[in-house]
Motif scaffolding. Structure first.
Motif, short mmCIF file in Angstrom:
data_model
loop_
_atom_site.label_atom_id
_atom_site.label_comp_id
_atom_site.label_asym_id
_atom_site.label_seq_id
_atom_site.Cartn_x
_atom_site.Cartn_y
_atom_site.Cartn_z
N LEU A 1 0.84 -1.20 0.00
CA LEU A 1 0.00 0.00 0.00
C LEU A 1 0.88 1.25 0.00
N GLY A 2 0.54 2.20 -0.86
CA GLY A 2 1.29 3.44 -0.90
C GLY A 2 0.36 4.61 -1.16
N ALA A 3 0.58 5.73 -0.50
CA ALA A 3 -0.25 6.91 -0.75
C ALA A 3 0.04 7.46 -2.15
N HIS A 4 1.34 7.56 -2.48
CA HIS A 4 1.75 8.17 -3.75
C HIS A 4 2.59 7.19 -4.55
N SER A 5 2.85 7.56 -5.80
CA SER A 5 3.42 6.59 -6.72
C SER A 5 4.94 6.44 -6.63
N ASP A 6 5.53 6.64 -5.47
CA ASP A 6 6.92 6.20 -5.30
C ASP A 6 7.13 5.65 -3.90
N ASP A 7 6.07 5.70 -3.09
CA ASP A 7 6.21 5.33 -1.69
C ASP A 7 6.56 3.85 -1.50
N ILE A 8 5.86 2.99 -2.19
CA ILE A 8 6.10 1.55 -2.02
C ILE A 8 7.55 1.23 -2.41
N GLU A 9 7.98 1.80 -3.54
CA GLU A 9 9.32 1.52 -4.04
C GLU A 9 10.39 2.02 -3.06
N ILE A 10 10.20 3.24 -2.55
CA ILE A 10 11.18 3.79 -1.60
C ILE A 10 11.17 2.98 -0.30
N GLY A 11 9.97 2.66 0.18
CA GLY A 11 9.86 2.02 1.49
C GLY A 11 10.30 0.57 1.53
N CYS A 12 9.92 -0.19 0.49
CA CYS A 12 10.21 -1.63 0.56
C CYS A 12 10.60 -2.22 -0.79
N GLY A 13 11.13 -1.38 -1.70
CA GLY A 13 11.47 -1.85 -3.04
C GLY A 13 12.49 -2.97 -3.06
N TRP B 1 -4.34 -0.55 9.64
CA TRP B 1 -4.60 -1.23 10.91
C TRP B 1 -6.09 -1.40 11.16
N ASN B 2 -6.86 -0.44 10.69
CA ASN B 2 -8.31 -0.49 10.85
C ASN B 2 -8.93 -1.62 10.03
N THR B 3 -8.32 -1.90 8.88
CA THR B 3 -8.91 -2.85 7.92
C THR B 3 -8.37 -4.26 8.07
N PHE B 4 -7.05 -4.38 8.34
CA PHE B 4 -6.42 -5.71 8.34
C PHE B 4 -6.05 -6.10 9.76
N ARG B 5 -6.81 -7.00 10.33
CA ARG B 5 -6.65 -7.32 11.76
C ARG B 5 -5.87 -8.61 12.01
N LYS B 6 -5.77 -9.45 10.99
CA LYS B 6 -5.14 -10.77 11.22
C LYS B 6 -3.80 -10.91 10.50
N GLN B 7 -3.38 -9.89 9.84
CA GLN B 7 -2.20 -9.97 8.98
C GLN B 7 -0.94 -9.44 9.68
N LEU B 8 0.21 -9.87 9.15
CA LEU B 8 1.47 -9.24 9.58
C LEU B 8 1.57 -7.90 8.84
N ILE B 9 1.60 -6.83 9.60
CA ILE B 9 1.71 -5.49 9.00
C ILE B 9 3.11 -4.95 9.25
N LEU B 10 3.79 -4.62 8.19
CA LEU B 10 5.14 -4.05 8.29
C LEU B 10 5.09 -2.62 7.77
N GLU B 11 5.44 -1.68 8.63
CA GLU B 11 5.39 -0.26 8.26
C GLU B 11 6.77 0.17 7.76
N TYR B 12 6.82 0.65 6.55
CA TYR B 12 8.11 1.05 5.96
C TYR B 12 8.41 2.51 6.24
#
Ligand SMILES: [Zn+2]
Length: 221
Positions: free
Chosen positions: A21-33, A132-143
């Protein structure tokens, strides 16, 4: 790592499902590319869903190119782009929450990569909160996303990235996101520097790593 967390259930079992999940179109790549570059090469190949909440016009083109560059063939059918207004996510909270409900109906992930709760960018925080509000059973990793605000924290979850992936990530970011080059921090040095620092902290073999904030980890014994 994934085995320890109970996320890999043998070659014959279902593929790992990874939501980015990314707010903008480079966030995912920067955070966890770097992590994604390596994850996309594991077998069996994970199933990805790549969601960018604000991707309009040129930034939508960049978002698609970015996903393809980092996921390779795994980008097929993975990309979902939305057109929420950049910078105004708190004012669009209800509509974005609806989008999250839709994402969760269509895709049930094992791991979710998302923004960090304490990120100083208001759009990033909305995405983090709704994750966090939507996914309650998953491993969430914040980049983490370096920025002028200087809001990096003390991460507690590290993924070593090999030298080739670290360099590919830094090059791909500069190659794909031409619209960001006016930001003086958007450089290969920034991205390699942060990965090098995190790699030092976790004593990564090649010296590079991406770091995450994991607030809740469930280890099945
Ligand atoms: Zn962003």
């Amino acid at each position: 790592m994934i085995g320890l967390l109970g996320l890999k259930r043998g070659a014959s079992s279902a593929r790992l499902r990874v939501l980015c999940l990314g707010a903008h179109s480079d966030d995912i790549e920067i955070g966890c590319g770097g992590t994604l570059l390596q994850l996309a090469k594991t077998r069996p190949r994970p199933e990805f869903r790549w969601v960018v909440l604000s991707a309009i016009g040129a930034r939508a083109t960049e978002a698609k190119r970015g996903a393809r560059k980092f996921l390779g063939p795994a980008a097929q059918d993975a990309i979902r782009l939305h057109e929420f207004r950049d910078g105004y996510f708190p004012a669009q909270f209800a509509a974005i929450k609806d989008a999250f409900e839709q994402i969760a109906r269509e895709f049930q992930p094992d791991i979710v990569f998302t923004h960090r709760r304490e990120d100083r960018h208001q759009d990033h925080r909305v995405v983090s909160d709704l994750t966090w509000n939507t996914f309650r059973k998953q491993l969430i990793l914040e980049y983490e996303i370096p920025k002028w605000d200087g809001d990096l924290g003390v991460p507690n979850f590290f993924v070593p990235v090999n030298r080739r992936s670290a360099q590919s990530k830094a090059k791909a970011l500069l190659d794909v996101f031409g619209s960001q080059r006016s930001k003086d921090w958007f450089s290969e040095e920034t991205f390699l520097g942060l990965m090098r620092l995190r790699g030092m902290e976790c004593r990564a073999t090649d010296g590079y790593a991406e770091a995450f904030h994991a607030r809740k980890i469930v280890v099945p014994l």
